[in-house]
Design a protein around this motif. Structure first.
Motif, PDB file in Angstrom:
ATOM      1  N   SER A   1       0.954  -1.278   0.019  1.00 27.85           N
ATOM      2  CA  SER A   1       0.094  -0.045  -0.103  1.00 27.85           C
ATOM      3  C   SER A   1       0.715   1.198  -0.154  1.00 27.85           C
ATOM      4  CB  SER A   1      -0.767  -0.043   1.158  1.00 27.85           C
ATOM      5  OG  SER A   1      -1.848  -1.100   1.463  1.00 27.85           O
TER       6      SER A   1
ATOM      7  N   GLU B   1      -7.069   0.545  -0.883  1.00 26.72           N
ATOM      8  CA  GLU B   1      -7.359  -0.152  -0.038  1.00 26.72           C
ATOM      9  C   GLU B   1      -8.591  -0.163   0.946  1.00 26.72           C
ATOM     10  OE1 GLU B   1      -3.901  -1.669   2.227  1.00 26.72           O
ATOM     11  OE2 GLU B   1      -5.094  -2.866   3.321  1.00 26.72           O
TER      12      GLU B   1
ATOM     13  N   ASP C   1      -5.489  -1.371  -4.986  1.00 27.84           N
ATOM     14  CA  ASP C   1      -4.986  -2.030  -3.847  1.00 27.84           C
ATOM     15  C   ASP C   1      -6.087  -2.908  -3.151  1.00 27.84           C
ATOM     16  OD1 ASP C   1      -3.557  -2.486  -1.621  1.00 27.84           O
ATOM     17  OD2 ASP C   1      -3.227  -0.426  -1.124  1.00 27.84           O
ATOM     18  N   GLU C   2      -5.367  -4.445  -3.401  1.00 30.36           N
ATOM     19  CA  GLU C   2      -6.263  -5.410  -2.727  1.00 30.36           C
ATOM     20  C   GLU C   2      -7.672  -5.389  -3.128  1.00 30.36           C
ATOM     21  OE1 GLU C   2      -4.479  -7.555   0.190  1.00 30.36           O
ATOM     22  OE2 GLU C   2      -3.125  -6.180   0.751  1.00 30.36           O
TER      23      GLU C   2
HETATM   24 MG    MG Z   1      -2.202  -2.793   2.301  1.00 27.59          MG
END
Ligand code: MG
Ligand code: ADP
Lengths: 373, 239
Positions: free
Chosen positions: B46, B88, B164-165
């Motif tokens: 991140s 994220e 992000d994820e």
């Molecule tokens: Mg992360």
């Protein structure tokens, strides 16, 4: 009943004044979670800008000057814009550098700004009260015209009868005056009627007699209601229907995510300060100036605190909440003043503040989640 | 593959206070590629994306995007340059409706008709968003919010999309759906930098991959090579 209606009307007027100040409080809180204690000083600043525009540019003598609506509009615009710009400057210099320093630090800065303006105001224009020009001739509504010739001595007036007439003021302007011929339910007095006829005959503009009911509202108060209506509608459209408003709402929940949308967060914050202070500045002229009629550098303190209470009562951060809280507070204050004791009026407001904080910190319409840790 | 990368991080050192989170991180993405950055929780994935997006400033190192150095530039300007981050945790605006979220994704655009067309396009891709168009985004389920977050990030029509994820915390069925969407985006030619803990599925859709360990890139190469690498298999693919 008439008394109650008059108290209610006064309460709503006071509430409308609080509302015009409270929206700025609540908007700023909504977007940067700062209680801007200097907001009352924006109201004061606006009143002084209006004062100097009227007495300076329009050369109105503070006692009894009524240049009319055009001058008022100019004073309002100047007050709104100047106050808005001042607020943008204050945010830029005193709050933005502290944005990551924590809320207490920013709050202290706001208190400092508030005291700074109070003291600088006293340095710059003196601590004494100044009489604010009436600016527009007062008219009360509703009213119906009654021909002067139809009035007879001894006749019982159904409603309050008043003569509106005009004299030449020192500066050559026609100055409006009003005298009462008879109150509702009283017999018309011969001498008073004769005086009224003389004044009507010498009036520099056409004079007129009007009958008024027991409950009337002044055009100055109507102006405040109108301002509140326009402000509410404009804010609704701005916040809910425009690109700027969408950005405001996004910034209010998540600065970082807002930036990731390409939103210039600083610009949105500046804009929010401008709008809130614009409204407070206008209110300074309409309320502080034209309604309370006296201005001084400390005039923002009490209305500012009351507006803060109103914003908390309604749910700080919520614009509809601020409007509701302000109207409730204004009416409650006037009712306590009328039926309990005028000395308890301020105690009531701050009592409400404490009660709300203890019982329902989110206020009536708010979504305050408490301090995040 | 000879063209200059559209996005490149060069020797990024990033600190949180006194603690160094990235150590000389370099990576690049070419136009049309799907590149993945994998690594364990806390590795600095991140942090890498946030630094590229301008949320964090690197202590040293450079970020080049579309021919310009962008490190230190404000994140709202980087978005305007054409580099979008879908952060994220989704970070949708819960107090705005689904469509208002999409409109905000297009905040920097001024072609009203094009924005309208794009909203319709994402409604078609994610029918649930159309169904819930006027509902507050906060009322959506986690998976729906993730769809919204991806669509919102694409509303600016970025040259490069960083994710992000996107599969974090989603049920397996929804994870599959997210990866199907990524495949589809890749098919449409969208350039993507994907951060994932779900290394297996990330390497399946990616062209190339980077492996991040405690702030350092320890391996990089074609996705298929990484999938076959014994060390990577052991650490990230469950053996
Ligand atoms: Mg992360
Ligand atoms: N805001 C922060 N302040 C201090 N340390 C942080 C912060 N964010 C992340 N870190 C630390 O930096 C390292 C990398 O974090 P992060 O980039 O979030 O990892 P990843 O996304 O790979 O899970 C971790 O050790 C984490 O604890």
């Amino acid at each position: 009943m008439t008394d109650f209606a008059n108290f209610l009307l006064n309460g709503i007027t006071l509430g409308a004044i609080y509302a015009l100040i409270a929206v700025g409080y609540t908007m700023v809180y909504g977007i940067i979670k700062l209680i801007n204690f200097a907001h009352g000083e924006f109201y004061m600043f606006g009143a002084f800008v209006g004062y100097f525009v009227l007495t300076g540019i329009f050369a109105v003598p503070p006692q009894g000057g009524e240049p009319g609506y055009l001058a008022l509009l100019a004073a309002l615009l100047a007050a709104g814009v100047a106050t808005g710009l001042l607020a943008v400057l204050v945010e830029r210099l005193c709050y933005r550098p502290l944005r990551n320093a924590g809320r207490i630090v920013a709050l202290l800065s706001a208190l400092g700004v508030s005291l700074f303006f109070q003291n600088m105001g006293q340095q710059a224009v003196g601590a004494d009260f100044r009489k604010f020009p009436p600016t527009i001739a007062e008219t009360r509504y509703p009213r119906s015209e009654v021909p002067l010739e139809s009035l007879k001595e001894g006749q019982v007036a159904e409603r309050d009868l008043r003569l509106t007439y005009y004299v030449k003021a020192e500066d050559g302007r026609d100055q409006q005056r009003v005298i009462t011929i008879a109150n509702g339910g009283e017999a018309i007095d011969g001498a008073q009627l004769a005086t009224a006829r003389d004044l009507a005959a010498s009036s520099t503009l056409p004079a007129a007699v009007h009958a008024y009911p027991r409950v009337t509202v002044s055009n100055r108060h109507l102006l405040i209601f109108l301002a509140l209506l326009l402000v509410s509608a404009a804010l609704y459209v701005l916040v809910m229907r425009t690109r700027f408003g969408r950005a405001m709402r996004a910034v209010s929940v998540d600065f970082e995510a807002a930036r990731l949308m390409g939103i210039n967060v600083d610009l949105i914050v500046s804009g929010t300060f401008f709008i809130g202070a614009f409204v407070a500045g206008i209110c300074g002229v309409l309320a502080g100036g034209m309604t309370f009629e006296r201005i001084d550098p400390l005039m923002g303190l009490m209305p500012g605190l009351k507006a803060f209470v109103a914003a908390v009562l309604g749910g700080i951060g919520s614009i509809p909440g601020a409007l509701l809280g302000a109207l409730l507070l204004g009416v409650s204050e006037k009712m306590v003043e009328a039926y309990v004791s005028s000395g308890l009026r301020d105690a009531l407001s701050f009592g409400i503040l404490i009660l709300v904080l203890l019982v329902k910190p989110s206020g009536l319409l708010g979504r305050f989640e408490g301090e995040k840790v | 593959m000879s063209a200059a990368p559209i996005l490149a991080a060069e020797q990024l050192d990033v600190f949180y206070g006194g603690i160094q989170a990235l150590r000389g991180v370099s990576l690049d993405v070419r136009e049309g590629e799907l590149v993945t950055l994998i690594g364990a929780n806390g590795a600095g994935k991140s942090t890498t994306l946030k630094t590229i997006a301008g949320i964090l400033a690197p202590k040293s190192g450079k970020v080049r995007f579309n021919g310009a150095e962008i490190q230190g530039r404000s994140s709202h300007l980087i978005l305007r340059d054409g580099l979008a981050l879908c952060p994220e945790g989704r970070r949708i605006f819960p107090n705005l409706t689904v469509d208002e979220n999409l409109d905000l994704g297009a905040y920097v655009r001024h072609d009203a008709q094009g924005v309208k067309d794009d909203v319709a396009r994402w409604h078609a891709t994610f029918p649930i968003l159309k169904e819930r168009a006027r509902q507050l985004a906060g009322t959506l389920s986690g998976g729906e919010q993730q769809m919204l977050a991806i669509a919102r990030a694409l509303m600016s029509r970025p040259k490069v999309l960083m994710l992000d994820e996107p599969s974090l915390g989603l049920a397996p069925k929804l994870v599959d759906q997210i990866f199907a969407v990524l495949k589809e985006l890749k098919g449409r030619g969208v350039t993507i930098l994907l951060v994932e803990q779900n290394a297996r599925q990330a390497l399946e859709v990616a062209d190339r991959g980077y492996v991040l360990e405690t702030g350092r890139i320890v391996k990089h190469g074609p996705a298929s090579d990484l999938s076959g690498d014994p060390a990577v298999r052991k650490a990230y693919l469950g053996g």
